[in-house]
Design an enzyme around this catalytic site. Structure first.
Site, PDB file in Angstrom:
ATOM      1  N   ASP A 113      34.959   7.549  37.075  1.00 23.78           N
ATOM      2  CA  ASP A 113      34.229   8.711  37.735  1.00 23.78           C
ATOM      3  C   ASP A 113      35.356   9.716  37.846  1.00 23.78           C
ATOM      4  O   ASP A 113      37.173   8.971  37.264  1.00 23.78           O
ATOM      5  CB  ASP A 113      34.533   8.249  39.286  1.00 23.78           C
ATOM      6  CG  ASP A 113      33.890   9.502  39.997  1.00 23.78           C
ATOM      7  OD1 ASP A 113      33.261  10.802  39.347  1.00 23.78           O
ATOM      8  OD2 ASP A 113      32.445   9.868  41.335  1.00 23.78           O
TER       9      ASP A 113
HETATM   10  C1  BGC Z   1      32.353  12.493  41.668  1.00 25.44           C
HETATM   11  C2  BGC Z   1      31.409  12.300  40.995  1.00 25.44           C
HETATM   12  C3  BGC Z   1      31.335  13.859  39.761  1.00 25.44           C
HETATM   13  C4  BGC Z   1      32.718  13.800  39.351  1.00 25.44           C
HETATM   14  C5  BGC Z   1      32.571  14.785  38.095  1.00 25.44           C
HETATM   15  C6  BGC Z   1      33.269  13.303  41.252  1.00 25.44           C
HETATM   16  O1  BGC Z   1      34.496  13.854  42.157  1.00 25.44           O
HETATM   17  O2  BGC Z   1      32.056  11.474  42.581  1.00 25.44           O
HETATM   18  O3  BGC Z   1      29.517  11.981  40.958  1.00 25.44           O
HETATM   19  O4  BGC Z   1      30.366  13.452  38.253  1.00 25.44           O
HETATM   20  O5  BGC Z   1      32.887  14.244  40.404  1.00 25.44           O
HETATM   21  O6  BGC Z   1      33.004  16.605  39.011  1.00 25.44           O
END
Ligand code: BGC
Length: 751
Positions: free
Chosen positions: A229
């Site tokens: 993530d």
């Molecule tokens: C989120 C993800 C997301 C990623 C990219 C993170 O803060 O938890 O779900 O895909 O950011 O935006």
């Protein structure tokens, strides 16, 4: 393209660079070797392609895209085909926008209704989540675009999401928090998996070899790349890579690349680990590159209609005392700002720049509808003048439809909700309108569940959730009966927050540990077991027609756990209009010796019926439908015995049941020890004979028979002895039974 030979031509620095992004959204591929850089974007309920300034919280603009109903809304459709079809549309849009991977679906289980990201997640039930996610993935990937199923794993709160440690026992992980990922990986082969921010049982997801390699790859056969993530990579990049976390996002953290280079150079990490990660990443990159279709076009108008259809199939009619559908000649007052400016999506990384948004007021332009704003969305404080105006408008109409919910400021990625109550001004509006207008309907727009202290004061409730950019026409069609509601809740609405099983432990302790102490008793599994009243049960949803079930039939009444059981049930539309019913199939084992939920969802089908029409709905149940995860054998296990098959309109409205006898084919080797109970020993014929002989000579036997004679305590004594460990035979026998004799018995029993 031969990926191995490409990797063989890469320098160590190029390999390290490939394992982290080039920037926020692009991968750093070895372009000199002919591999173009590719882009990934959020997901899951629309595309958030940031062509300019980047961030992971949805603050900066992204290209216009269709905003579909969010996961919590769409899951209520219980419609596999709808998910697949949406996936195809999203995959197509990714082709047009030149995105290699769409960052979704988000399949974390709704453990608490407070989780700020519940609007993105699908359900409290792992089976439903897995089935829907699988179809979404099949749809997207049919367009040669990858998905990133997220957030793996046990990431069910936003509070301290980057540091919190989810303490989850193995059985609960396997039965509740992993199955959606498992189903998706085994059946739909997602190209990528996104590991979560949190720790799981003491180890960050990004460093968690048990989850990323042992389970994900070795057990389930995952063959894509694992991406962090955004920002989930820990300070120890080498440990992450060795655990199976291939790609670090966002890039470019040069010091982390250097860690990888140094580790290979100083011999602390085998270069083969880096090569493997590179092969996985390049393989997925090439799956896209080889099939790119940049000339694809997006038909935004068609997709807007698709978003509307999805919303119509998903919104849930929770209550209807004959007030709905509305009639077109009625004078209807739409009350509440959300009628004009709808809340239709959540905040954070899933936030898309909607192509166009149509609210209910605009959609009802040709109808006999008046409007009053009712509240200001910038504050939670009731405004007396707005309330008075709303009451006046409501009174002057035949019916009032009040549009309320939760505002953007209170529900988003990044933090949790603090209450299930709506803002005070929304609550006040419902009360003010219902006080003057007996024909009041409430439309709720929010991502999760709320409490409804006013439920008995209103005649109807349509739960719109966050219905995407076409929420307006969908709502109006459902209110006026141009579409027939067919969604059912994918989560339980408790009467109060305190009833939720995670309530006592939800945010964790001062060490940032969140213990999942309720174990497998999540959602309806808990409320059922506790026989608690709820506001609305899992699976509940009404229609403008009625359905009758009959003839629940099993193709066998006894089976081995390796057999498949076919279950069928007839469903008839007994009302006057066409409608869709979601038939739910649950399985339970009332006499189980294991602590288990009363019943668990193991099948569902959505079936469309004309008035008077009847269809037979069939389900196949195999081993997993009867099994629980038995930790001492580290496997799924079916206890032999009688199982009950329940077909229902909701988890609380079971209309037909049947029974089947299932026999386990797993041979369990029982190990007897000094601490095995007499009851366990007696259950073995050798043990029973031995104990019988010993007891005949024991003072305990005399005591048992005395008490039986004098006090009628014989049975109680036997019960007590059944629970005593074998070692007490030595302790209480006054030297008559030497330890060696018991050792001999154990040797015989374990032989
Ligand atoms: C989120 C993800 C997301 C990623 C990219 C993170 O803060 O938890 O779900 O895909 O950011 O935006």
């Amino acid at each position: 393209m031969d990926i191995k030979s490409i990797v063989a031509q890469m320098t160590l620095e190029e390999k390290a660079a490939l394992c982290s992004g080039k920037n926020f959204w692009h991968l750093e591929t070895p372009e000199r070797l002919g591999i173009p850089s590719v882009m990934v974007s959020d997901g899951p309920c629309g595309i958030r392609k940031q062509a300019d300034k980047s961030d992971h919280m949805g603050f900066n603009a992204s290209v216009p895209a269709t905003s579909y109903p969010t996961g919590s809304c769409m899951a209520c459709s219980f419609d596999r085909d709808l998910f697949k079809d949406q996936g195809v549309t999203l995959g197509n849009a990714c082709q047009a926008e030149e995105l290699s991977v769409l960052l979704g679906p988000a399949v974390n289980i709704k453990r608490s209704p407070l989780c700020g990201r519940n609007f993105e997640y699908l359900s409290e039930d792992p089976y439903l989540t897995g089935e829907l996610a699988k179809n979404y993935i099949d749809g997207v990937q049919s367009q040669d675009i990858g998905v990133s199923i997220k957030h793996y794993a046990a990431n069910s709160q936003e509070y301290h999401r980057m540091s919190n440690d989810s303490i989850v026992d193995e059985r609960t992980l396997r039965e509740i928090y992993l199955p959606a990922f498992e189903t998706a990986v085994k059946e739909s082969k997602p190209w990528t998996v996104m590991c979560s921010y949190n720790k799981i049982n003491g180890t960050f997801a990004a460093e968690n070899k048990y989850l990323l390699t042992d389970i994900l790859r070795d057990e389930w056969g995952f063959d894509g790349y694992v991406v962090s993530d955004w920002g989930a990579t820990t300070a120890d990049r080498v440990k992450c890579l060795e655990a199976g976390m291939d790609l670090e996002m966002p890039g470019k953290n040069l010091s982390n690349d250097k860690q990888l280079v140094d580790a290979v150079n100083n011999g602390t990490m085998d270069v083969a680990v880096l090569d493997t990660a590179c092969e996985r990443i390049l393989d997925v990159v090439m799956r896209y590159v080889d099939k790119r279709r940049p000339d694809t076009v997006i038909d935004f108008e068609a997709d807007h209609l698709k978003a509307q259809k999805i919303a119509e199939e998903s919104m849930v009619l929770l209550k209807n005392d004959g007030i709905l559908p509305l009639k077109k000649d009625q004078k209807v007052a739409f009350i509440g700002k959300f009628a004009e400016v709808p809340r239709f999506q959540g905040g954070g990384s899933s936030h898309v720049n909607a192509y166009k948004v149509t609210g209910a007021l605009e959609a009802a332009a040709d109808l006999n509808v008046t409007y009053a704003m009712g509240y200001d969305t910038n504050t939670a404080e009731p405004d007396e003048a707005l309330l008075a105006e709303a009451a006046e408008t409501a009174k002057a109409a035949d019916v009032a439809v009040v549009f309320v919910g939760i505002t953007d400021a209170l529900e988003s990625e990044g933090f949790d909700r603090s209450t299930l109550a709506m803002p005070k001004n929304h609550e006040a509006l419902v009360k003010a309108v219902a006080a003057v207008q007996p024909n009041t309907v409430v439309v709720v727009m929010c991502g999760g569940c709320i409490t409804m202290p006013w439920i008995n004061d209103v005649k109807g409730v349509l739960y719109a959730y966050l219905g995407g950019e076409a929420v307006g026409p969908a709502t109006v069609n459902l209110l006026y009966g141009d579409a027939n509601p067919s969604g059912k809740l994918a989560e339980t609405f408790p009467l109060q927050l305190e009833d939720n099983p995670s309530y006592l432990y939800y945010l964790g302790d001062e060490q940032d540990k969140t213990e999942y102490r309720e174990g497998v008793f999540v959602g309806y599994r808990y409320y059922d077991k506790k026989k608690m009243n709820v506001l609305f049960p899992f699976g509940h949803g009404l229609s403008y027609t009625t359905f009758e079930y009959s003839d629940l039939t099993l193709d066998k009444t006894a089976m081995k756990d390796t057999d498949t059981l076919t279950v069928s049930v007839k469903v008839k539309n007994t009302g006057a209009v066409k409608g869709k019913e979601i038939v739910q199939l649950y399985v339970g084992m009332p006499e189980s010796k294991t602590i288990r939920p009363d019943k668990e969802l193991r099948g569902f089908e959505k079936v469309e019926l004309e008035p008077g029409e009847e269809k037979t709905v069939s389900f196949q149940l195999s081993k997993r439908a009867f099994a629980y995860f038995k930790t001492d054998i580290n496997d799924w296990y079916v206890e032999s015995g009688k199982y009950i098959i329940l077909a229902g309109k909701s988890s609380r409205e079971i209309v037909c049941t049947a029974e089947v006898q299932v026999e386990s084919t797993t041979v369990l080797k029982k190990i007897y020890t000094m601490n095995s109970t007499m009851g366990e020993i007696m259950a073995n014929p050798v043990g029973a004979q031995f104990i019988g002989q010993m007891m005949a000579q024991s003072p305990l036997a005399a005591a048992a028979s005395d008490s039986e004679d004098s006090l009628g305590m014989g049975q109680a004594m036997i019960e007590m002895m059944n629970g005593m460990p074998l070692r007490t035979m030595v302790a209480f026998a006054g030297g008559m039974i030497p330890k060696e004799v018991i050792d001999g018995l154990l040797a015989q029993l374990n032989a």
